[in-house]
Design an enzyme around this catalytic site. Structure first.
Site, PDB file in Angstrom:
ATOM      1  N   GLU A 124      21.235  -1.736 -42.730  1.00  0.00           N
ATOM      2  CA  GLU A 124      22.373  -1.999 -41.861  1.00  0.00           C
ATOM      3  C   GLU A 124      23.542  -2.623 -42.624  1.00  0.00           C
ATOM      4  O   GLU A 124      23.347  -3.370 -43.574  1.00  0.00           O
ATOM      5  CB  GLU A 124      21.949  -2.940 -40.729  1.00  0.00           C
ATOM      6  CG  GLU A 124      20.992  -2.247 -39.789  1.00  0.00           C
ATOM      7  CD  GLU A 124      20.423  -3.158 -38.712  1.00  0.00           C
ATOM      8  OE1 GLU A 124      20.202  -2.669 -37.603  1.00  0.00           O
ATOM      9  OE2 GLU A 124      20.211  -4.346 -38.983  1.00  0.00           O
ATOM     10  N   CYS A 137      29.993  -6.701 -44.546  1.00  0.00           N
ATOM     11  CA  CYS A 137      28.783  -7.404 -44.946  1.00  0.00           C
ATOM     12  C   CYS A 137      27.773  -6.353 -45.404  1.00  0.00           C
ATOM     13  O   CYS A 137      27.298  -5.538 -44.613  1.00  0.00           O
ATOM     14  CB  CYS A 137      28.281  -8.204 -43.739  1.00  0.00           C
ATOM     15  SG  CYS A 137      26.778  -9.111 -44.077  1.00  0.00           S
ATOM     16  N   CYS A 144      13.468  -7.837 -47.213  1.00  0.00           N
ATOM     17  CA  CYS A 144      13.604  -8.931 -48.183  1.00  0.00           C
ATOM     18  C   CYS A 144      12.215  -9.459 -48.497  1.00  0.00           C
ATOM     19  O   CYS A 144      11.398  -9.608 -47.597  1.00  0.00           O
ATOM     20  CB  CYS A 144      14.471 -10.045 -47.585  1.00  0.00           C
ATOM     21  SG  CYS A 144      14.918 -11.323 -48.772  1.00  0.00           S
ATOM     22  N   CYS A 148      12.523 -16.638 -45.496  1.00  0.00           N
ATOM     23  CA  CYS A 148      13.180 -17.803 -44.890  1.00  0.00           C
ATOM     24  C   CYS A 148      12.799 -17.806 -43.406  1.00  0.00           C
ATOM     25  O   CYS A 148      12.894 -16.771 -42.740  1.00  0.00           O
ATOM     26  CB  CYS A 148      14.685 -17.723 -45.096  1.00  0.00           C
ATOM     27  SG  CYS A 148      15.101 -17.614 -46.847  1.00  0.00           S
ATOM     28  N   CYS A 151      15.148 -16.431 -40.573  1.00  0.00           N
ATOM     29  CA  CYS A 151      15.882 -15.175 -40.805  1.00  0.00           C
ATOM     30  C   CYS A 151      15.074 -13.968 -40.333  1.00  0.00           C
ATOM     31  O   CYS A 151      13.907 -13.818 -40.696  1.00  0.00           O
ATOM     32  CB  CYS A 151      16.208 -15.044 -42.291  1.00  0.00           C
ATOM     33  SG  CYS A 151      16.973 -13.483 -42.714  1.00  0.00           S
ATOM     34  N   GLU A 209      17.983 -10.001 -50.886  1.00  0.00           N
ATOM     35  CA  GLU A 209      18.425 -11.043 -51.813  1.00  0.00           C
ATOM     36  C   GLU A 209      19.106 -10.334 -52.990  1.00  0.00           C
ATOM     37  O   GLU A 209      18.428  -9.741 -53.837  1.00  0.00           O
ATOM     38  CB  GLU A 209      17.205 -11.854 -52.267  1.00  0.00           C
ATOM     39  CG  GLU A 209      17.447 -12.797 -53.434  1.00  0.00           C
ATOM     40  CD  GLU A 209      18.694 -13.663 -53.294  1.00  0.00           C
ATOM     41  OE1 GLU A 209      18.798 -14.435 -52.334  1.00  0.00           O
ATOM     42  OE2 GLU A 209      19.586 -13.571 -54.165  1.00  0.00           O
ATOM     43  N   SER A 240      26.051 -13.932 -51.852  1.00  0.00           N
ATOM     44  CA  SER A 240      25.280 -15.040 -51.287  1.00  0.00           C
ATOM     45  C   SER A 240      23.841 -14.968 -51.781  1.00  0.00           C
ATOM     46  O   SER A 240      23.198 -13.915 -51.702  1.00  0.00           O
ATOM     47  CB  SER A 240      25.309 -14.957 -49.760  1.00  0.00           C
ATOM     48  OG  SER A 240      24.437 -15.910 -49.203  1.00  0.00           O
ATOM     49  N   SER A 262      22.865 -20.284 -49.955  1.00  0.00           N
ATOM     50  CA  SER A 262      22.245 -20.564 -48.663  1.00  0.00           C
ATOM     51  C   SER A 262      21.460 -21.859 -48.790  1.00  0.00           C
ATOM     52  O   SER A 262      20.297 -21.842 -49.190  1.00  0.00           O
ATOM     53  CB  SER A 262      21.298 -19.418 -48.289  1.00  0.00           C
ATOM     54  OG  SER A 262      22.047 -18.255 -48.074  1.00  0.00           O
ATOM     55  N   LEU A 263      22.095 -22.946 -48.468  1.00  0.00           N
ATOM     56  CA  LEU A 263      21.495 -24.256 -48.732  1.00  0.00           C
ATOM     57  C   LEU A 263      20.563 -24.692 -47.595  1.00  0.00           C
ATOM     58  O   LEU A 263      19.372 -24.868 -47.786  1.00  0.00           O
ATOM     59  CB  LEU A 263      22.620 -25.278 -48.935  1.00  0.00           C
ATOM     60  CG  LEU A 263      22.206 -26.619 -49.490  1.00  0.00           C
ATOM     61  CD1 LEU A 263      21.608 -26.487 -50.877  1.00  0.00           C
ATOM     62  CD2 LEU A 263      23.391 -27.573 -49.509  1.00  0.00           C
ATOM     63  N   HIS A 264      21.120 -24.916 -46.429  1.00  0.00           N
ATOM     64  CA  HIS A 264      20.386 -25.147 -45.173  1.00  0.00           C
ATOM     65  C   HIS A 264      19.592 -26.445 -45.069  1.00  0.00           C
ATOM     66  O   HIS A 264      19.175 -26.832 -43.981  1.00  0.00           O
ATOM     67  CB  HIS A 264      19.454 -23.977 -44.840  1.00  0.00           C
ATOM     68  CG  HIS A 264      20.130 -22.649 -44.884  1.00  0.00           C
ATOM     69  ND1 HIS A 264      21.380 -22.424 -44.338  1.00  0.00           N
ATOM     70  CD2 HIS A 264      19.756 -21.462 -45.416  1.00  0.00           C
ATOM     71  CE1 HIS A 264      21.726 -21.162 -44.533  1.00  0.00           C
ATOM     72  NE2 HIS A 264      20.774 -20.564 -45.190  1.00  0.00           N
ATOM     73  N   CYS A 382      24.726 -12.910 -38.580  1.00  0.00           N
ATOM     74  CA  CYS A 382      23.958 -13.320 -39.757  1.00  0.00           C
ATOM     75  C   CYS A 382      22.478 -13.426 -39.438  1.00  0.00           C
ATOM     76  O   CYS A 382      22.108 -14.069 -38.465  1.00  0.00           O
ATOM     77  CB  CYS A 382      24.352 -14.712 -40.222  1.00  0.00           C
ATOM     78  SG  CYS A 382      26.027 -14.865 -40.699  1.00  0.00           S
TER      79      CYS A 382
HETATM   80  N1  SAH Z   1      19.595 -13.225 -48.985  1.00  0.00           N
HETATM   81  C1  SAH Z   1      20.866 -13.798 -49.182  1.00  0.00           C
HETATM   82  C2  SAH Z   1      21.971 -13.080 -48.446  1.00  0.00           C
HETATM   83  C3  SAH Z   1      21.692 -12.589 -47.044  1.00  0.00           C
HETATM   84  S1  SAH Z   1      21.538 -13.734 -45.746  1.00  0.00           S
HETATM   85  C4  SAH Z   1      20.845 -15.238 -48.776  1.00  0.00           C
HETATM   86  O1  SAH Z   1      19.869 -15.677 -48.201  1.00  0.00           O
HETATM   87  O2  SAH Z   1      21.807 -15.926 -49.101  1.00  0.00           O
HETATM   88  C5  SAH Z   1      23.201 -14.220 -45.328  1.00  0.00           C
HETATM   89  C6  SAH Z   1      23.285 -15.632 -44.707  1.00  0.00           C
HETATM   90  O3  SAH Z   1      22.816 -15.631 -43.345  1.00  0.00           O
HETATM   91  C7  SAH Z   1      22.431 -16.637 -45.443  1.00  0.00           C
HETATM   92  O4  SAH Z   1      23.099 -17.856 -45.628  1.00  0.00           O
HETATM   93  C8  SAH Z   1      21.274 -16.802 -44.494  1.00  0.00           C
HETATM   94  O5  SAH Z   1      20.597 -17.991 -44.724  1.00  0.00           O
HETATM   95  C9  SAH Z   1      21.954 -16.727 -43.154  1.00  0.00           C
HETATM   96  N2  SAH Z   1      21.039 -16.482 -42.028  1.00  0.00           N
HETATM   97  C10 SAH Z   1      19.852 -15.862 -42.065  1.00  0.00           C
HETATM   98  N3  SAH Z   1      19.310 -15.822 -40.833  1.00  0.00           N
HETATM   99  C11 SAH Z   1      20.170 -16.422 -39.989  1.00  0.00           C
HETATM  100  C12 SAH Z   1      20.186 -16.653 -38.571  1.00  0.00           C
HETATM  101  N4  SAH Z   1      19.212 -16.235 -37.803  1.00  0.00           N
HETATM  102  N5  SAH Z   1      21.253 -17.293 -38.054  1.00  0.00           N
HETATM  103  C13 SAH Z   1      22.285 -17.679 -38.850  1.00  0.00           C
HETATM  104  N6  SAH Z   1      22.329 -17.468 -40.176  1.00  0.00           N
HETATM  105  C14 SAH Z   1      21.286 -16.852 -40.752  1.00  0.00           C
HETATM  106 FE1  SF4 Z   2      15.997 -12.943 -47.493  1.00  0.00          FE
HETATM  107 FE2  SF4 Z   2      18.385 -14.198 -47.305  1.00  0.00          FE
HETATM  108 FE3  SF4 Z   2      16.903 -13.715 -45.092  1.00  0.00          FE
HETATM  109 FE4  SF4 Z   2      16.096 -15.546 -46.860  1.00  0.00          FE
HETATM  110  S1  SF4 Z   2      17.984 -15.620 -45.615  1.00  0.00           S
HETATM  111  S2  SF4 Z   2      14.798 -13.964 -45.903  1.00  0.00           S
HETATM  112  S3  SF4 Z   2      16.737 -14.612 -48.794  1.00  0.00           S
HETATM  113  S4  SF4 Z   2      17.821 -12.177 -46.439  1.00  0.00           S
END
Ligand code: SAH
Ligand code: SF4
Length: 411
Positions: A124, A137, A144, A148, A151, A209, A240, A262-264, A382
């Protein structure tokens, strides 16, 4: 209102499939200029002495004019066009579905042919129009391998890495569909920026990723930013990563695009749970890699993404931890309201909590925009992306994962 064009029926798909990539022909999209010249010579289509000139000509048609068929390359003789067409393709991938959200966000489901063994895969791509910009995007992998916990993409096992061609195809096709090449019309009623390019920015924030697919991502982004072609400024391209520390320096050095992390979470215990790659590359190493990012300055800051999860990472203590952790790094903090998806146990923080968190960070001197959720009605926000692509056979998947681990071993 959500508009969705179901392109799964033969008739509806024909128009978009016209010229969809023939698996037996090599695509010229995604090759460097040198590789392009070599491919032309190796096929016997072009003599060696003309290779450079022809490569340049094709480059212009593919990336400036955006043609997807040799027939449209008017300054190339008819005979040569026919020869090229015998060996090569510049066609777009198949679009399975195009959805348009009430807010103008668009999501495409693309199908790519199998590479070697395996089945076709689906990914997508999302387009987000705003006042002064249009952001695409882009996905870098099918699914992946990282998991996480918040996600949606992470729940889909990796099927495979995308090729440079497939990464660029997302940009080219989006620009086709938005009428973003010279002499093309934008579809009636489409929401796009009032001026300038329809796709003015790209973010590698779709599925996957990107730093686990470094070479293909690098190739595609260098082509996307090539001044004689697609010509996107590297300042308008953001990659990212969840924190693949060994590839962060190379990203700055070899690609030179903007970096987002992607710190979180601001302590290892919590980040281990949210972003499990943290167990391999803990915060200390990640932050050190950020400090060493080539070109880092106040004019070229790192974006730290922070998803707001109710009662998990959204207290003022967390905000304090964030400021402490990032001290001295030219940074922007992007707060992302959690986007829910079916089956998740997380909830988005209350709006009031998010605002308090943002205020704290603002007062500490950081820009801290709250990312407005876009396209939620079409699961385009996202972390909501997840195609139903066929799973790779388990044995192939394990082999691929082993390869990745070998390539990204302990630093
Ligand atoms: N894999 C890479 C890039 C794709 S994710 C990464 O993790 O950085 C793009 C962004 O969306 C990342 O910061 C990820 O942590 C965030 N993300 C993932 N799932 C999400 C969700 N359910 N709600 C909001 N942001 C989310
Ligand atoms: Fe993969 Fe990024 Fe989603 Fe983590 S946030 S599972 S690295 S796509």
């Amino acid at each position: 209102m959500t508009l969705s064009f179901d392109l799964t029926t033969e008739g509806a798909r024909d128009a978009l499939r016209a010229g969809a990539t023939q698996p037996e022909k090599q695509s010229l999209i995604g090759l460097t200029r040198a590789e392009l010249g070599e491919a032309l010579v190796a096929s016997g289509t072009v003599p060696e002495r003309q290779a450079k000139m022809r490569a340049q000509q094709l480059w212009h048609w593919m990336y400036v004019r955006g043609v997807s068929d040799f027939a449209g390359m008017f300054n190339i003789s008819k005979d040569l066009r026919a020869e090229l067409d015998k060996h090569f393709t510049v066609a777009r991938p198949e679009i399975v579905e195009e959805q348009i959200s009430a807010d103008g966000t668009r999501k495409w489901l693309f199908r790519f042919p199998p590479r070697g063994a395996g089945r076709p895969v689906e990914i997508e791509t999302v387009y987000i129009p705003e006042e002064g910009r249009g952001t695409l995007c882009i996905s870098s992998q099918v699914g992946c391998t990282l998991t996480c916990s918040f996600c949606h993409t992470g729940t889909q096992k990796l099927v495979r890495n995308l090729t440079a061609e497939e990464i660029l195809a997302q940009l080219l096709t989006a620009r086709d569909r938005l009428g973003d090449f010279p002499d093309r019309d934008t579809p009636d009623g489409a929401i796009v920026p009032a001026e300038g390019r329809k796709v003015s920015n790209i973010v590698m924030m779709g599925m996957g990723e990107p730093l686990y697919n470094f070479e293909a991502v690098k190739k595609a982004l260098l082509i996307a930013s090539d001044g004689d072609g697609l010509s996107l400024s590297k300042r308008r391209i953001t990659l990212s990563t969840s924190g693949v520390v060994p590839e962060i320096f190379r990203t700055g050095e070899e690609i030179g695009v903007m970096l987002a992390i992607s710190l979180h979470a601001t302590n290892d215990d919590l980040r281990d749970l949210l972003v499990p790659i943290n167990k391999k590359y803990p915060l200390k190493d990640l932050i050190a890699a950020c400090r060493a990012y080539p070109g880092l300055s106040n004019a070229k800051r790192i974006t730290f993404e922070y998803v707001m999860l109710k009662d998990v990472n959204d207290s003022i203590e967390d905000a304090k931890g964030l400021i402490k952790l990032l001290k001295g790094i030219p940074a922007k903090i992007n707060l992302i309201p959690f986007n829910p998806w079916p089956g998740t146990n997380y909830q988005c923080s209350d709006w009031e909590t998010i605002e308090k968190f943002a205020d704290y960070i603002n007062n500490a001197g950081y820009a801290s925009p709250i990312r407005t959720p876009r396209g939620r009605d079409i699961l385009a926000a996202c972390g909501q992306l997840k195609s139903d692509s066929e799973r790779m056979r388990k044995v192939d998947r394990l082999a691929l994962e082993a390869m990745m681990i070998a390539g990204h071993g302990e630093a």
